[in-house]
Design a protein around this motif. Structure first.
Motif, PDB file in Angstrom:
ATOM      1  N   PHE A  64     -60.183   2.996 -17.340  1.00  0.00           N
ATOM      2  CA  PHE A  64     -59.236   2.290 -16.486  1.00  0.00           C
ATOM      3  C   PHE A  64     -59.827   0.929 -16.144  1.00  0.00           C
ATOM      4  O   PHE A  64     -61.021   0.663 -16.344  1.00  0.00           O
ATOM      5  N   GLU A  65     -58.975   0.056 -15.619  1.00  0.00           N
ATOM      6  CA  GLU A  65     -59.397  -1.307 -15.306  1.00  0.00           C
ATOM      7  C   GLU A  65     -59.083  -1.606 -13.848  1.00  0.00           C
ATOM      8  O   GLU A  65     -58.070  -1.161 -13.314  1.00  0.00           O
ATOM      9  N   GLY A  66     -59.963  -2.345 -13.197  1.00  0.00           N
ATOM     10  CA  GLY A  66     -59.753  -2.704 -11.801  1.00  0.00           C
ATOM     11  C   GLY A  66     -60.416  -1.725 -10.858  1.00  0.00           C
ATOM     12  O   GLY A  66     -61.518  -1.224 -11.111  1.00  0.00           O
ATOM     13  N   ALA A  67     -59.714  -1.420  -9.758  1.00  0.00           N
ATOM     14  CA  ALA A  67     -60.246  -0.511  -8.738  1.00  0.00           C
ATOM     15  C   ALA A  67     -59.181   0.504  -8.367  1.00  0.00           C
ATOM     16  O   ALA A  67     -57.983   0.199  -8.359  1.00  0.00           O
ATOM     17  N   LYS A  68     -59.629   1.713  -8.068  1.00  0.00           N
ATOM     18  CA  LYS A  68     -58.690   2.749  -7.643  1.00  0.00           C
ATOM     19  C   LYS A  68     -59.348   3.657  -6.611  1.00  0.00           C
ATOM     20  O   LYS A  68     -60.556   3.911  -6.651  1.00  0.00           O
ATOM     21  N   LEU A  69     -58.532   4.140  -5.693  1.00  0.00           N
ATOM     22  CA  LEU A  69     -58.961   5.081  -4.669  1.00  0.00           C
ATOM     23  C   LEU A  69     -57.988   6.246  -4.663  1.00  0.00           C
ATOM     24  O   LEU A  69     -56.782   6.050  -4.523  1.00  0.00           O
ATOM     25  N   ILE A  70     -58.518   7.455  -4.837  1.00  0.00           N
ATOM     26  CA  ILE A  70     -57.687   8.666  -4.868  1.00  0.00           C
ATOM     27  C   ILE A  70     -58.194   9.615  -3.781  1.00  0.00           C
ATOM     28  O   ILE A  70     -59.365  10.001  -3.777  1.00  0.00           O
ATOM     29  N   VAL A  71     -57.301   9.958  -2.864  1.00  0.00           N
ATOM     30  CA  VAL A  71     -57.631  10.865  -1.773  1.00  0.00           C
ATOM     31  C   VAL A  71     -56.752  12.102  -1.903  1.00  0.00           C
ATOM     32  O   VAL A  71     -55.518  11.996  -1.899  1.00  0.00           O
ATOM     33  N   LYS A  72     -57.392  13.259  -2.027  1.00  0.00           N
ATOM     34  CA  LYS A  72     -56.687  14.522  -2.189  1.00  0.00           C
ATOM     35  C   LYS A  72     -56.889  15.377  -0.949  1.00  0.00           C
ATOM     36  O   LYS A  72     -58.016  15.560  -0.483  1.00  0.00           O
ATOM     37  N   LYS A  73     -55.775  15.906  -0.424  1.00  0.00           N
ATOM     38  CA  LYS A  73     -55.824  16.703   0.796  1.00  0.00           C
ATOM     39  C   LYS A  73     -55.126  18.029   0.552  1.00  0.00           C
ATOM     40  O   LYS A  73     -53.957  18.067   0.141  1.00  0.00           O
TER      41      LYS A  73
END
Length: 322
Positions: free
Chosen positions: A55-64
């Protein structure tokens, strides 16, 4: 908009027993039979799983996790290649068991603020039949829809898929898969795909192909041969920490071939997973995933990809929480 993948991983070989209305659906005990070979779509799965998810750039994944059966996912992506923004995903897993690893029904979905949606429903009818429905909505219109009915016996799997049907226009795609376990190591299969549409020469096209897989556990060779081309994959588990795969795909219509070498290295003492790729298109890529303690199921990902022919370099940093 991202796609929704299968929510549960299914083992490559299963034995499935007849249902008993008073007992949960369970697999047959291990015997002399070769076992169920899985589905034809996953015949190259061992090699495909080694590919780095760049992937390219930035990502934030929050799982609840809201309960034992229901969880939600919040994703924020910043990229100049893929659509950026916020995505909200959900997943529900029911209480009906088939074997030791499968639970049904499974409902997955992901939506973005502009209303684009992808959703998947998987359920089982008895112990041997499985039904899968997938739909994609974009700009308030159905862009893609497909339904699959699968039957699994003790040593074979048959599935029928209907994609993007239009009864009035008589358009759509019909795909029939059949996979038969000959022995515990050898599997043979066949695929027939029929497509109708105004953009297809003659308004109808049928493609047939054959499939073969030979696996010893540590080494697996899988091949599909048809009118469109040849696809060959070889997977080897060299050790508990290192796996390598080779993939060669040739297209008879475009007269093009592509080869790739993929590998995965697990360092359990460092909680580190490294996946790499080198292909004939002069592309080198890798993804490093580092688990973060004491946070459960959290990881830091660093992705890098460089294409020497096009002189393109992409890098990405991601954080998964929960």
């Amino acid at each position: 908009m991202g796609s929704v993948d299968a929510c549960i991983e299914q083992p490559e070989r299963k034995n499935i027993s007849n249902c008993n209305s008073n007992l949960p659906c369970t697999h047959c005990p291990a015997g002399k039979g070769p076992g169920n070979p899985g589905c034809l779509e996953e015949i190259h799965k061992k090699v495909k799983d080694l590919y780095p998810r760049n992937f390219e750039g930035a990502k934030l994944i929050v799982k609840k996790s809201l309960s034992q059966h229901f969880n939600v996912t919040h994703s924020i992506i910043f990229s100049s290649v893929t659509p950026s923004g916020y995505r909200f995903g959900t997943r529900y897993i029911g209480t009906k068991r088939v074997g030791h690893l499968e639970k049904y029904p499974v409902i997955c979905g992901e939506i973005v603020p502009n209303g684009n949606l992808t959703a998947t429903l998987m359920h089982t009818l008895g112990c041997r039949y499985r039904l899968k429905l997938a739909a994609q909505v974009a700009n308030q219109e159905y862009k893609a829809i497909s339904s699959t009915l699968e039957y699994r016996s003790n040593n074979s799997t048959m599935s029928l898929t209907l994609a993007n049907p239009s009864i009035l226009k008589q358009h759509g795609t019909l795909v029939l898969h059949y996979l038969q376990a000959i022995t515990s190591r050898m599997t043979l299969g066949a695929e027939m795909a029929c497509q109708r549409g105004s953009t297809i020469p003659g308004h109808q096209q049928t493609i047939m192909s054959l499939a073969f897989r030979y696996s010893t556990g540590r080494k697996t060779l899988s091949t599909t041969v048809g009118e469109a081309g040849v696809h060959v994959c070889f997977h080897m588990k060299a050790s508990h920490q290192f796996q390598i795969g080779v993939e060669i795909e040739t297209n008879f219509r475009t007269h093009e071939s592509e080869a790739a070498i993929v590998y995965q290295m697990d360092l359990p003492h460092s909680d580190l997973i490294f996946r790499g790729l080198v292909n004939s298109e002069s592309t080198v890529s890798a993804v490093i995933e580092k688990k973060l303690h004491p946070f459960v199921d959290s990881a830091l990902q660093i992705s890098g990809l460089y294409n020497h022919k096009k002189e393109q370099f992409r890098i990405g940093v991601g954080l998964n929480v929960g």
